[in-house]
Write a protein that holds these residues in place. Sequence first.
Motif, PDB file in Angstrom:
ATOM      1  N   GLY A  82       0.851  -1.181   0.000  1.00  9.89           N
ATOM      2  CA  GLY A  82       0.000   0.000   0.000  1.00  9.89           C
ATOM      3  C   GLY A  82       0.886   1.230   0.000  1.00  9.89           C
ATOM      4  O   GLY A  82       1.725   1.386   0.888  1.00  9.89           O
ATOM      5  N   TRP A  83       0.719   2.079  -1.010  1.00 11.22           N
ATOM      6  CA  TRP A  83       1.580   3.263  -1.172  1.00 11.22           C
ATOM      7  C   TRP A  83       0.798   4.518  -0.845  1.00 11.22           C
ATOM      8  O   TRP A  83      -0.328   4.716  -1.335  1.00 11.22           O
ATOM      9  N   CYS A  84       1.381   5.381  -0.011  1.00  9.30           N
ATOM     10  CA  CYS A  84       0.794   6.663   0.360  1.00  9.30           C
ATOM     11  C   CYS A  84       1.523   7.766  -0.402  1.00  9.30           C
ATOM     12  O   CYS A  84       2.758   7.818  -0.405  1.00  9.30           O
ATOM     13  N   SER A  85       0.770   8.672  -1.016  1.00  9.89           N
ATOM     14  CA  SER A  85       1.339   9.682  -1.910  1.00  9.89           C
ATOM     15  C   SER A  85       1.900  10.901  -1.188  1.00  9.89           C
ATOM     16  O   SER A  85       2.389  11.819  -1.847  1.00  9.89           O
ATOM     17  N   ARG A  86       1.838  10.920   0.149  1.00  6.69           N
ATOM     18  CA  ARG A  86       2.203  12.117   0.903  1.00  6.69           C
ATOM     19  C   ARG A  86       3.588  12.668   0.557  1.00  6.69           C
ATOM     20  O   ARG A  86       3.798  13.880   0.459  1.00  6.69           O
ATOM     21  N   LEU A  87       4.545  11.808   0.353  1.00  9.43           N
ATOM     22  CA  LEU A  87       5.928  12.237   0.130  1.00  9.43           C
ATOM     23  C   LEU A  87       6.247  12.467  -1.346  1.00  9.43           C
ATOM     24  O   LEU A  87       6.849  13.477  -1.704  1.00  9.43           O
ATOM     25  N   GLU A  88       5.857  11.529  -2.198  1.00 11.56           N
ATOM     26  CA  GLU A  88       6.341  11.517  -3.572  1.00 11.56           C
ATOM     27  C   GLU A  88       5.349  12.034  -4.614  1.00 11.56           C
ATOM     28  O   GLU A  88       5.742  12.331  -5.746  1.00 11.56           O
ATOM     29  N   GLY A  89       4.087  12.124  -4.267  1.00  8.43           N
ATOM     30  CA  GLY A  89       3.090  12.619  -5.203  1.00  8.43           C
ATOM     31  C   GLY A  89       2.646  11.590  -6.214  1.00  8.43           C
ATOM     32  O   GLY A  89       1.462  11.296  -6.350  1.00  8.43           O
ATOM     33  N   GLU A  90       3.577  11.022  -6.953  1.00  2.76           N
ATOM     34  CA  GLU A  90       3.319   9.946  -7.903  1.00  2.76           C
ATOM     35  C   GLU A  90       4.396   8.870  -7.712  1.00  2.76           C
ATOM     36  O   GLU A  90       5.554   9.201  -7.441  1.00  2.76           O
ATOM     37  N   PRO A  91       4.039   7.595  -7.889  1.00  5.86           N
ATOM     38  CA  PRO A  91       5.006   6.514  -7.614  1.00  5.86           C
ATOM     39  C   PRO A  91       6.060   6.334  -8.696  1.00  5.86           C
ATOM     40  O   PRO A  91       7.097   5.741  -8.431  1.00  5.86           O
ATOM     41  N   GLY A  92       5.815   6.807  -9.906  1.00  3.12           N
ATOM     42  CA  GLY A  92       6.789   6.625 -10.967  1.00  3.12           C
ATOM     43  C   GLY A  92       6.562   5.332 -11.728  1.00  3.12           C
ATOM     44  O   GLY A  92       6.045   4.349 -11.188  1.00  3.12           O
ATOM     45  N   VAL A 134       8.821   3.298 -13.109  1.00  2.30           N
ATOM     46  CA  VAL A 134       9.838   2.247 -13.052  1.00  2.30           C
ATOM     47  C   VAL A 134       9.551   1.222 -11.964  1.00  2.30           C
ATOM     48  O   VAL A 134      10.201   0.174 -11.919  1.00  2.30           O
ATOM     49  N   PHE A 135       8.596   1.511 -11.088  1.00  4.74           N
ATOM     50  CA  PHE A 135       8.282   0.612  -9.985  1.00  4.74           C
ATOM     51  C   PHE A 135       6.989  -0.151 -10.254  1.00  4.74           C
ATOM     52  O   PHE A 135       6.077   0.360 -10.911  1.00  4.74           O
ATOM     53  N   LEU A 136       6.901  -1.364  -9.717  1.00  2.00           N
ATOM     54  CA  LEU A 136       5.651  -2.101  -9.764  1.00  2.00           C
ATOM     55  C   LEU A 136       4.565  -1.321  -9.025  1.00  2.00           C
ATOM     56  O   LEU A 136       4.821  -0.759  -7.958  1.00  2.00           O
ATOM     57  N   PRO A 137       3.361  -1.285  -9.555  1.00  4.61           N
ATOM     58  CA  PRO A 137       2.292  -0.555  -8.857  1.00  4.61           C
ATOM     59  C   PRO A 137       1.890  -1.264  -7.572  1.00  4.61           C
ATOM     60  O   PRO A 137       1.848  -2.500  -7.514  1.00  4.61           O
ATOM     61  N   ALA A 138       1.609  -0.469  -6.552  1.00  2.00           N
ATOM     62  CA  ALA A 138       1.118  -1.028  -5.297  1.00  2.00           C
ATOM     63  C   ALA A 138      -0.300  -1.549  -5.487  1.00  2.00           C
ATOM     64  O   ALA A 138      -1.016  -1.145  -6.408  1.00  2.00           O
TER      65      ALA A 138
END
Length: 226
Positions: free
Chosen positions: A188-198, A200-204
């Motif tokens: 589970g990814w929270c967008s608070r820090l990065e805004g978008e996951p990018g 190059v990474f597998l989606p959460a």
Amino acid sequence: MAARVGAVVFDVLETLLDLDPIGERLEEVGQPAAVLGPFFMRFQRDAMALTLAGEFADFTATARQALRTETRQTMSEDAIDHVLRGFAEVPAFPDAAPALSRLSEAGVPVGCLTVGDPDNTRSFLAGADLERYVDQVVTCDVVGVWKPAPQVYRYAAEALDCELGRMALVAVHAWDCHGAKKAGALAGWCSRLEGEPGEVFLPADVRGDDLLEVVDGLLALGPSST
């Protein structure tokens, strides 16, 4: 039928605990608060590099070296001590306790998966009034390698007595979620820090703007189709 998520482990630094007060400590020793970001990035990078080289990255030693390098060798050892002591006093983000409480109320075991000494981590969590929600603390010190090495996530699942495929990692770092997914866990990814996951990474499996939204999404996951 068993729920999809059997346990949830949280990254600690920048996910549960707010490091911004470390910037104030940097200012107190004559360094700009803006050093905090590149210092923490260098610290993580150096720890990962040591892991890839087959070495174990000691939290304190690696952090001290990162501070020295990032400030171009301008910090005294006493000043470095002052800054690093701040990790024991950083507060929880406002969404941390509600998210952990929601899981506890749902009967889902909660763990923390982080770096450093387990006892120190529990002290940090207690200081932020989060320890009461946490069933297990797993740190890279115990495993012997740093995230995102797959054995870290496997060890966390074993510590929580949960099948790896039913354990979810929650983090604000897309690289950490990627590591969990590659190891076979949920994320589970929270967008608070990065805004978008990018890209190059597998989606959460779940994403949200705050930790409570992420936790609610994880609890709502249906049974796996595989």
